[in-house]
Enzyme design. Structure first.
Site, short mmCIF file in Angstrom:
data_model
loop_
_atom_site.label_atom_id
_atom_site.label_comp_id
_atom_site.label_asym_id
_atom_site.label_seq_id
_atom_site.Cartn_x
_atom_site.Cartn_y
_atom_site.Cartn_z
N HIS A 264 2.72 9.25 -13.70
CA HIS A 264 1.83 9.95 -12.64
C HIS A 264 2.96 8.36 -11.23
O HIS A 264 3.26 9.08 -10.56
CB HIS A 264 0.59 9.01 -12.73
N GLU A 265 3.04 7.36 -11.41
CA GLU A 265 4.00 6.51 -11.04
C GLU A 265 5.29 6.69 -10.27
O GLU A 265 6.05 6.25 -9.57
CB GLU A 265 3.79 5.06 -11.68
N HIS A 268 5.68 9.11 -8.27
CA HIS A 268 6.05 8.53 -6.74
C HIS A 268 7.02 7.62 -6.84
O HIS A 268 7.53 7.84 -5.66
CB HIS A 268 4.58 7.83 -6.40
N GLU A 294 1.12 12.89 -3.19
CA GLU A 294 0.82 12.85 -5.09
C GLU A 294 0.90 14.05 -5.41
O GLU A 294 0.18 13.99 -6.51
CB GLU A 294 -1.00 12.84 -4.93
#
Length: 500
Positions: A264-265, A268, A294
Site C-alpha cells: 500500500h505505502e 503512494h 489512495e
C-alpha cells in the site's frame, strides 16, 4: 518571463520550508525520542507559520498576477500555465487562514500525535481526549476561515479532495453500501469455503521485511531515492521526488499487516517518485488529491497484490522464505486466504468487501463532531455503536476501536473519505489500463510490472498537481468518477472466490 522566474524562485524557498517541516514530522514518527515532543511542536509551529506567512504575502500575489499575464495563451497543461493556475487557487485559500491558526494546528497536532501513541498503547482514550477536543475546535475554526456554502465538512474535505462535496460522498456511499452489505451477507453464509489460518502462524519479522522489500523493488520503488522504516501507523511522506519515505509495521503472528501495508505505502511512494522532476520545489510537486493518491496505493495493494496472477509468481518465493509455515498450503488456498472476507475491527486489516464500511462510519462520526452533534468524550461509545451497526462487531478496547487510526491526532478530519474514493478510482483506472495493456495479466504472472508502472507514470504520476482530480480522471479514463466498475469488480472477484 522575468516575473514568472521570480515567482518560481520564491515558491522554491517556501517549498523548502514546507519540506523541512515534513522531515521533522517523519522523524517524529520514526526516530525522535518521546522527550523531544514539546520542542518538536514549537519547531513545526515555527516552520509552518513562516511558510504560510511567506506564501500569503502581497509579493506572491503581485508575482502571480504578473506571471498570469506572462503565461497567457500558453497550453492549459503546460508546466508554466499550470503552476500559475494551481498556485493562485492555493493562494486564495491560504489568504483566508490566519498564520497563527496554522502555527497552532502544527503545535497542537504534534503534541497530540505523541499522546495518541501512548493512549493507543494503553487502550486509554481519556489520555487523548483533551488533545482531540482542542483539534476539533481548531478544525472548526479552520473550516470557518476557509468558508463553505452548505456543510462545514465541505471546507475540510476540499483540502484533501478538491471540488468534492459532502453531499457527493454521501451519494456515493448510498450507492455502494447496499451492494457491499448484501455481498458480505452472501459470503457470510459460505465462510467455510475460505480458511485464513495460514496467515496467523508465526512469521519472523526480518523475513517479512525482506520479502516486502523484494516485492516493492519489483514494483519499482527506487531505494536510491527512498527508504523504508517502522512506525506505529504506516505512512508515506516525500521531501522531493528524489527523497520519498515509507514506513510499515509488523505482527509476528499475522502475515497480512506488514505484507499488504508495505504494498500500500509503496503505491503512494511510486506516485511521489513519479512526479516530473521539473515540478520539484513548486506547489505542483505531489499528488493531485488524496483520492487519486489512495487509488495508487489501493491499486498496488489489491488489484495487483491480492490477485491470483501475482501470487502465481510470488507464492513460491514466499514459501522459500517460510517453508515450515507454508508447506501444507497450496497456491489457490493461499490466494483465497489473503482475500478472505470477514468483518474485522481494524480498518487497515479489512478485506476489500468490508473496507469501505470502515470509512463510512468514520465519515459519519467526523460530520457529527464538526456539526456539534457529538462531543469528543462521547466518541468511544459512538464509535462502538457504529462498528456494531456497520460491521456487527464490538471493539473490546479503545486500541481496537476509536484509537486505531493516527489521522485525528494529526488534525486530518476530512481525510477518510478519500480511501473509499481511491478504491473506486483504482478500478476505474484499472479498466483503462487493461484496455491499453492487453497482456497485463500475463505480465503480472511472470513478475513484470514495468509496463504498468510506466503507464501510471505517463498518465497519472508525472503531472503532479497540474490537473484537478476531476480533470485527471476524465483525461485518463474518459469519464467522471463512477461506482459501477468498482462494484462489478468486487462482485465478480468474490463470487469466484466463494463460488456464489
Amino acid at each position: 518571463m522575468e516575473k514568472f522566474d521570480e515567482l518560481k524562485a520564491r515558491l522554491a524557498e517556501i517549498s523548502d520550508l514546507v519540506r523541512a517541516a515534513a522531515v521533522l514530522g517523519w522523524d517524529q514518527q520514526t526516530y525522535m525520542p518521546p522527550g523531544g515532543t514539546a520542542a518538536r511542536s514549537e519547531q513545526l509551529a515555527t516552520l509552518s507559520k513562516l511558510a504560510h506567512q511567506h506564501f500569503i504575502s502581497d509579493e506572491i500575489g503581485d508575482l502571480l498576477e504578473a506571471s498570469a499575464q506572462e503565461t497567457e495563451g500558453m497550453d492549459y497543461g503546460s508546466d508554466e500555465a499550470s503552476l500559475v493556475r494551481v498556485t493562485r487557487r492555493d493562494y486564495q485559500k491560504a489568504r483566508r487562514v490566519p498564520s497563527e491558526l496554522v502555527a497552532e494546528l502544527a503545535r497542537v497536532t504534534t503534541l497530540a500525535t505523541e499522546t495518541w501513541t501512548q493512549a493507543r498503547a494503553q487502550a486509554n482514550f481519556s489520555l487523548f481526549a483533551p488533545h482531540l477536543e482542542r483539534i476539533v475546535a481548531l478544525e472548526i475554526r479552520l473550516a470557518e476561515a476557509l468558508g463553505y456554502d452548505e456543510r462545514i465538512y465541505d471546507a475540510l474535505l476540499e483540502q484533501y479532495e478538491p471540488e468534492m462535496k459532502t453531499a457527493q460522498v454521501e451519494a456515493i456511499f448510498a450507492e455502494i453500501k447496499p451492494q457491499l452489505v448484501q455481498l458480505a451477507r452472501e459470503i457470510a453464509e459460505h465462510q467455510d469455503r475460505v480458511d485464513d489460518a495460514v496467515l496467523h502462524r508465526s512469521y519472523d519479522e526480518q523475513a517479512q521485511w525482506d520479502f516486502g522489500v523484494e516485492i516493492i523493488k519489483s514494483f519499482g520503488f527506487d531505494f536510491q531515492r527512498g527508504r523504508q522504516d517502522r512506525s506505529a501507523h504506516p505512512f508515506t511522506t516525500g521531501f522531493s521526488p528524489d527523497d520519498v519515505r515509507i514506513t510499515t509495521r509488523f505482527e509476528s503472528d499475522f502475515l497480512s499487516p506488514a505484507l499488504f501495508g508495505t504494498f500500500h505505502e509503496c503505491g503512494h511512494a511510486l506516485y511521489e517518485q513519479g512526479v516530473s522532476p521539473a515540478l520539484a520545489r513548486t506547489p505542483l510537486d505531489g499528488g493531485t488529491s488524496l483520492g487519486l493518491h489512495e487509488s495508487q496505493s489501493r491499486l498496488w495493494e489489491n488489484l495487483v497484490g491480492r490477485s491470483r496472477g501475482f501470487w502465481t509468481f510470488f507464492y513460491p518465493r514466499l514459501q522459500e522464505r517460510f517453508p515450515r509455515q507454508l508447506a501444507d498450503t497450496d497456491l489457490e488456498s493461499f490466494y483465497k486466504a489473503v482475500n478472505r472476507v470477514q468483518p474485522s475491527l481494524i480498518r487497515v486489516e479489512a478485506d476489500e468487501v468490508t473496507y469501505n464500511l470502515h470509512i463510512m462510519l468514520r465519515f459519519d462520526l467526523e460530520n457529527a463532531l464538526l456539526e456539534g452533534k457529538l462531543r469528543v468524550k462521547e466518541l468511544p461509545q459512538a464509535w462502538n455503536a457504529k462498528v456494531e451497526e456497520y460491521l456487527g462487531l464490538t471493539p473490546p478496547d479503545d486500541t481496537q476501536g476509536v484509537l486505531q487510526d493516527i489521522h485525528w491526532s494529526g488534525g486530518m478530519l476530512g481525510y477518510f473519505p478519500t480511501y473509499a474514493l481511491g478504491n473506486l478510482i483504482s478500478v476505474q483506472l484499472w479498466e483503462r489500463i487493461r484496455q491499453d495493456i492487453s497482456d497485463l495479466p500475463a505480465q503480472i504472472e511472470s513478475g513484470h510490472f514495468e509496463a504498468l508502472r510506466a503507464w501510471l507514470r505517463e498518465k497519472v504520476h508525472q503531472h503532479g498537481r497540474k490537473f484537478t482530480p476531476v480533470e485527471l480522471l476524465q483525461r485518463v479514463s474518459g469519464s467522471a468518477l463512477q461506482a459501477e466498475p468498482y462494484l462489478t469488480y468486487i462482485q465478480s472477484k468474490f463470487s469466484d472466490i466463494y463460488d456464489l
